[in-house]
Design an enzyme around this catalytic site. Structure first.
Site, PDB file in Angstrom:
ATOM      1  N   GLU A  88       1.225  -1.505   0.103  1.00  0.00           N
ATOM      2  CA  GLU A  88      -0.206  -0.006  -0.139  1.00  0.00           C
ATOM      3  C   GLU A  88       1.511   0.874  -0.456  1.00  0.00           C
ATOM      4  OE1 GLU A  88      -3.899  -2.597   1.969  1.00  0.00           O
ATOM      5  OE2 GLU A  88      -2.379  -1.178   3.329  1.00  0.00           O
TER       6      GLU A  88
ATOM      7  N   CYS B 271       3.897   8.436   0.812  1.00  0.00           N
ATOM      8  CA  CYS B 271       4.116   7.964   2.030  1.00  0.00           C
ATOM      9  C   CYS B 271       4.298   6.362   1.181  1.00  0.00           C
ATOM     10  CB  CYS B 271       2.710   7.905   2.761  1.00  0.00           C
ATOM     11  SG  CYS B 271       3.694   6.301   4.088  1.00  0.00           S
TER      12      CYS B 271
ATOM     13  N   CYS C 223       7.171  -6.676   6.534  1.00  0.00           N
ATOM     14  CA  CYS C 223       7.933  -5.890   7.640  1.00  0.00           C
ATOM     15  C   CYS C 223       9.235  -6.426   8.512  1.00  0.00           C
ATOM     16  CB  CYS C 223       7.281  -4.732   8.494  1.00  0.00           C
ATOM     17  SG  CYS C 223       8.900  -3.831   8.963  1.00  0.00           S
TER      18      CYS C 223
ATOM     19  N   CYS D 107       7.581  -4.764  15.538  1.00  0.00           N
ATOM     20  CA  CYS D 107       6.803  -3.634  16.758  1.00  0.00           C
ATOM     21  C   CYS D 107       5.266  -3.683  16.804  1.00  0.00           C
ATOM     22  CB  CYS D 107       6.746  -1.945  15.815  1.00  0.00           C
ATOM     23  SG  CYS D 107       8.375  -1.891  15.122  1.00  0.00           S
TER      24      CYS D 107
ATOM     25  N   CYS E 157       2.309  -2.050  15.770  1.00  0.00           N
ATOM     26  CA  CYS E 157       2.065  -1.597  14.504  1.00  0.00           C
ATOM     27  C   CYS E 157       1.601  -2.830  13.270  1.00  0.00           C
ATOM     28  CB  CYS E 157       3.391  -1.526  13.905  1.00  0.00           C
ATOM     29  SG  CYS E 157       3.584  -1.237  12.133  1.00  0.00           S
TER      30      CYS E 157
ATOM     31  N   GLY F  65       7.148  -1.286   5.201  1.00  0.00           N
ATOM     32  CA  GLY F  65       8.994  -2.458   4.823  1.00  0.00           C
ATOM     33  C   GLY F  65       9.399  -1.204   6.292  1.00  0.00           C
ATOM     34  N   GLU F  66      10.062  -1.955   6.654  1.00  0.00           N
ATOM     35  CA  GLU F  66      12.091  -1.255   6.792  1.00  0.00           C
ATOM     36  C   GLU F  66      12.833  -0.677   6.104  1.00  0.00           C
ATOM     37  OE1 GLU F  66      12.917   0.325   9.464  1.00  0.00           O
ATOM     38  OE2 GLU F  66      13.875   0.429   8.956  1.00  0.00           O
TER      39      GLU F  66
ATOM     40  N   SER G 107      12.157   6.022  14.127  1.00  0.00           N
ATOM     41  CA  SER G 107      10.538   5.914  14.961  1.00  0.00           C
ATOM     42  C   SER G 107      11.674   5.374  16.694  1.00  0.00           C
ATOM     43  CB  SER G 107       9.775   4.598  14.434  1.00  0.00           C
ATOM     44  OG  SER G 107      10.172   4.488  13.215  1.00  0.00           O
ATOM     45  N   LEU G 108      11.527   6.051  17.252  1.00  0.00           N
ATOM     46  CA  LEU G 108      12.191   6.166  18.956  1.00  0.00           C
ATOM     47  C   LEU G 108      10.962   5.833  19.926  1.00  0.00           C
ATOM     48  CD1 LEU G 108      14.547   6.271  20.721  1.00  0.00           C
ATOM     49  CD2 LEU G 108      14.299   8.890  20.826  1.00  0.00           C
ATOM     50  N   HIS G 109      10.193   6.274  19.954  1.00  0.00           N
ATOM     51  CA  HIS G 109       8.872   5.956  20.929  1.00  0.00           C
ATOM     52  C   HIS G 109       9.043   5.325  22.823  1.00  0.00           C
ATOM     53  CE1 HIS G 109       6.498   6.003  17.311  1.00  0.00           C
ATOM     54  NE2 HIS G 109       7.330   4.117  16.818  1.00  0.00           N
TER      55      HIS G 109
ATOM     56  N   ASN H 193      -2.505   5.710  16.476  1.00  0.00           N
ATOM     57  CA  ASN H 193      -3.946   5.317  15.502  1.00  0.00           C
ATOM     58  C   ASN H 193      -4.209   3.544  16.047  1.00  0.00           C
ATOM     59  OD1 ASN H 193      -3.495   7.322  13.431  1.00  0.00           O
ATOM     60  ND2 ASN H 193      -1.929   6.518  13.250  1.00  0.00           N
TER      61      ASN H 193
ATOM     62  N   CYS I 124      -0.002   5.957   9.871  1.00  0.00           N
ATOM     63  CA  CYS I 124       1.058   5.521  10.169  1.00  0.00           C
ATOM     64  C   CYS I 124       0.580   3.631  10.796  1.00  0.00           C
ATOM     65  CB  CYS I 124       1.030   7.145  11.204  1.00  0.00           C
ATOM     66  SG  CYS I 124       2.724   7.735  10.438  1.00  0.00           S
TER      67      CYS I 124
HETATM   68  N1  SAH Z   1      10.138   1.057   9.453  1.00  0.00           N
HETATM   69  C1  SAH Z   1       9.869   2.112   9.539  1.00  0.00           C
HETATM   70  C2  SAH Z   1       9.079   3.007   8.197  1.00  0.00           C
HETATM   71  C3  SAH Z   1       7.532   2.437   8.300  1.00  0.00           C
HETATM   72  S1  SAH Z   1       6.495   2.580  10.087  1.00  0.00           S
HETATM   73  C4  SAH Z   1       9.713   2.854  10.531  1.00  0.00           C
HETATM   74  O1  SAH Z   1       9.825   2.332  11.942  1.00  0.00           O
HETATM   75  O2  SAH Z   1      10.165   4.170  11.153  1.00  0.00           O
HETATM   76  C5  SAH Z   1       6.136   4.576   9.678  1.00  0.00           C
HETATM   77  C6  SAH Z   1       5.826   5.298  11.268  1.00  0.00           C
HETATM   78  O3  SAH Z   1       4.277   4.626  11.556  1.00  0.00           O
HETATM   79  C7  SAH Z   1       7.440   4.841  11.926  1.00  0.00           C
HETATM   80  O4  SAH Z   1       7.352   5.877  13.705  1.00  0.00           O
HETATM   81  C8  SAH Z   1       5.935   3.802  13.184  1.00  0.00           C
HETATM   82  O5  SAH Z   1       6.789   3.704  14.366  1.00  0.00           O
HETATM   83  C9  SAH Z   1       4.841   4.606  13.311  1.00  0.00           C
HETATM   84  N2  SAH Z   1       4.042   3.562  13.299  1.00  0.00           N
HETATM   85  C10 SAH Z   1       3.592   2.110  13.114  1.00  0.00           C
HETATM   86  N3  SAH Z   1       1.941   1.933  13.737  1.00  0.00           N
HETATM   87  C11 SAH Z   1       1.780   2.647  14.095  1.00  0.00           C
HETATM   88  C12 SAH Z   1       0.474   2.912  15.156  1.00  0.00           C
HETATM   89  N4  SAH Z   1      -0.568   2.783  15.255  1.00  0.00           N
HETATM   90  N5  SAH Z   1       0.545   4.007  15.355  1.00  0.00           N
HETATM   91  C13 SAH Z   1       0.979   5.436  14.667  1.00  0.00           C
HETATM   92  N6  SAH Z   1       1.671   5.345  14.419  1.00  0.00           N
HETATM   93  C14 SAH Z   1       2.460   4.184  14.052  1.00  0.00           C
END
Ligand code: SAH
Length: 346
Positions: free
Chosen positions: A94, A107, A114, A118, A121, A165-166, A220-222, A296, A339
């Site tokens: 997608e 995007c 992937c 995570c 996700c 994907g990464e 993507s730190l979190h 999300n 996202c």
């Molecule tokens: N693999 C890469 C790019 C894909 S994810 C990465 O990790 O950066 C793109 C962004 O969406 C990342 O910052 C990821 O952490 C975030 N993301 C993943 N699932 C999400 C969700 N359910 N709600 C909000 N952001 C999310």
């Protein structure tokens, strides 16, 4: 016996030129075909109207064009467009077009599924099926550029690798795609308008710095606490924050370009003062800014967006420490285009 025809898009311009010379034609034809394939996005040899009928037939006899097909297109009530893209082998990825007043952002996906795991996700649940090749990545961009012109009367202005994907686990192909996107023979887009987002693969971040890439990096730190990050992003066990930090320092030293940290705040997971303090500390290592993104939800309810007071606390402490912070609202939620929601639901 039928010979399996080669995908013409796997050839470089020089290889195409050499092919025509070998066929007793002018090398220049190679440039013409290259332009059809990459600037004009031709999907059939038939469309290459400045070539003779015989030449088109000869190409037809020797090659195929493995282009992508936009299978279904959904439009959100906020203007976001999601494409389900069918690849030549039937797999689907997608990509999303996100319009604002002044920009159109694509995007795009870099893998089918992937490589990472995570917990929050939706894409992670698909597992990695395969890497996308450079032209499959490029084609997603081209398709969105066309849609942008069609629906918003302007070309695509920005690209983020935040789809499925990464990207750093498919680094070589992502780089090849970006080369084409930025080359005058492709879309001629400035690399400054491209963001590659990664969960953080230290070795590849360093390689990117060595390769002197010109696009921007988002991480993507979190969480800036190893135990917390490992619970939500288990690969953090293999690539702990210390290694990530060291790679980011290396990146900044070489590129002098700020990093963007993407950060979701979840209820009861990373919403305490300890989490905030750790992030503030982490942000001091390398010049950066923080994007707080809205969560999300993906079906299971294990993760909940934090209360707005917790997000306000983050903003307060980051700003007090002169760290730039933006809060980003999600787009396209109603069509599962936000996202982390890309999971080929339909
Ligand atoms: N693999 C890469 C790019 C894909 S994810 C990465 O990790 O950066 C793109 C962004 O969406 C990342 O910052 C990821 O952490 C975030 N993301 C993943 N699932 C999400 C969700 N359910 N709600 C909000 N952001 C999310």
């Amino acid at each position: 016996m039928a010979i399996k025809k080669k995908d013409i898009r796997a050839l470089t311009k020089d290889q195409l030129r050499a092919f025509f010379e070998k066929e007793g034609d002018k090398a220049f034809r190679g440039n013409q075909v290259y332009e059809w394939l990459w600037s004009k996005g031709a999907h059939v040899f038939e469309d290459m109207t400045n070539l003779s009928k015989e030449t088109r037939q000869m190409l037809e006899d020797n090659f195929v064009i493995n282009h992508i097909q936009v299978d279904t297109m959904q439009r959100s009530n906020d203007g976001t467009v999601k494409n389900a893209v069918r690849l030549h082998d039937g797999l689907i990825v997608e990509s999303v077009l996100i319009p604002t007043e002044t920009r159109t952002t694509a995007c795009v996906s870099s893998q089918v599924g992937c490589s990472l795991d995570c917990k929050f996700c939706a894409t992670a649940r698909l597992k990695r099926m395969r890497n996308l090749n450079p032209d499959e990545i490029y084609d997603q961009v081209l398709a969105i550029d066309k849609e942008s012109k069609l629906y918003f009367n302007r070309p695509l202005s920005n690209i983020v690798f935040m789809g499925m994907g990464e990207p750093l686990m498919n680094y070589n192909n992502v780089i090849k795609a970006i080369d084409k996107i930025t080359s005058p023979e492709g879309l001629g887009m400035s690399p400054k308008r491209i963001v590659v987002s990664t969960s953080g693969v230290p070795k590849i971040i360093k390689k990117m710095a060595d390769d002197e890439v010109k696009f921007n990096l988002a991480v993507s730190l979190h969480s800036a606490i190893d135990e917390v990050r490992t619970t939500i992003m288990p690969f953090n066990e293999t690539f702990p924050l210390k290694d990530l930090r060291e790679a980011l320092e290396y990146w900044y030293e070489k590129t002098q370009r700020k990093i963007t940290y993407e950060y979701v705040v979840w209820d009861g997971i990373n919403d305490s003062q300890k989490d905030i303090d750790a992030l503030v500390r982490f942000c001091k290592y390398v010049p950066c800014k923080v994007n707080i993104i809205e969560y999300n939800p993906i079906d299971d309810g294990q993760f909940q967006q934090a209360k707005s007071a917790a997000i306000d606390d983050y903003i307060y402490h980051l700003e007090r420490n002169r760290i730039v912070v933006n809060v980003r609202r999600s787009r396209g939620k109603d069509i599962d285009a936000a996202c982390g929601q890309l999971a080929n639901k339909s």
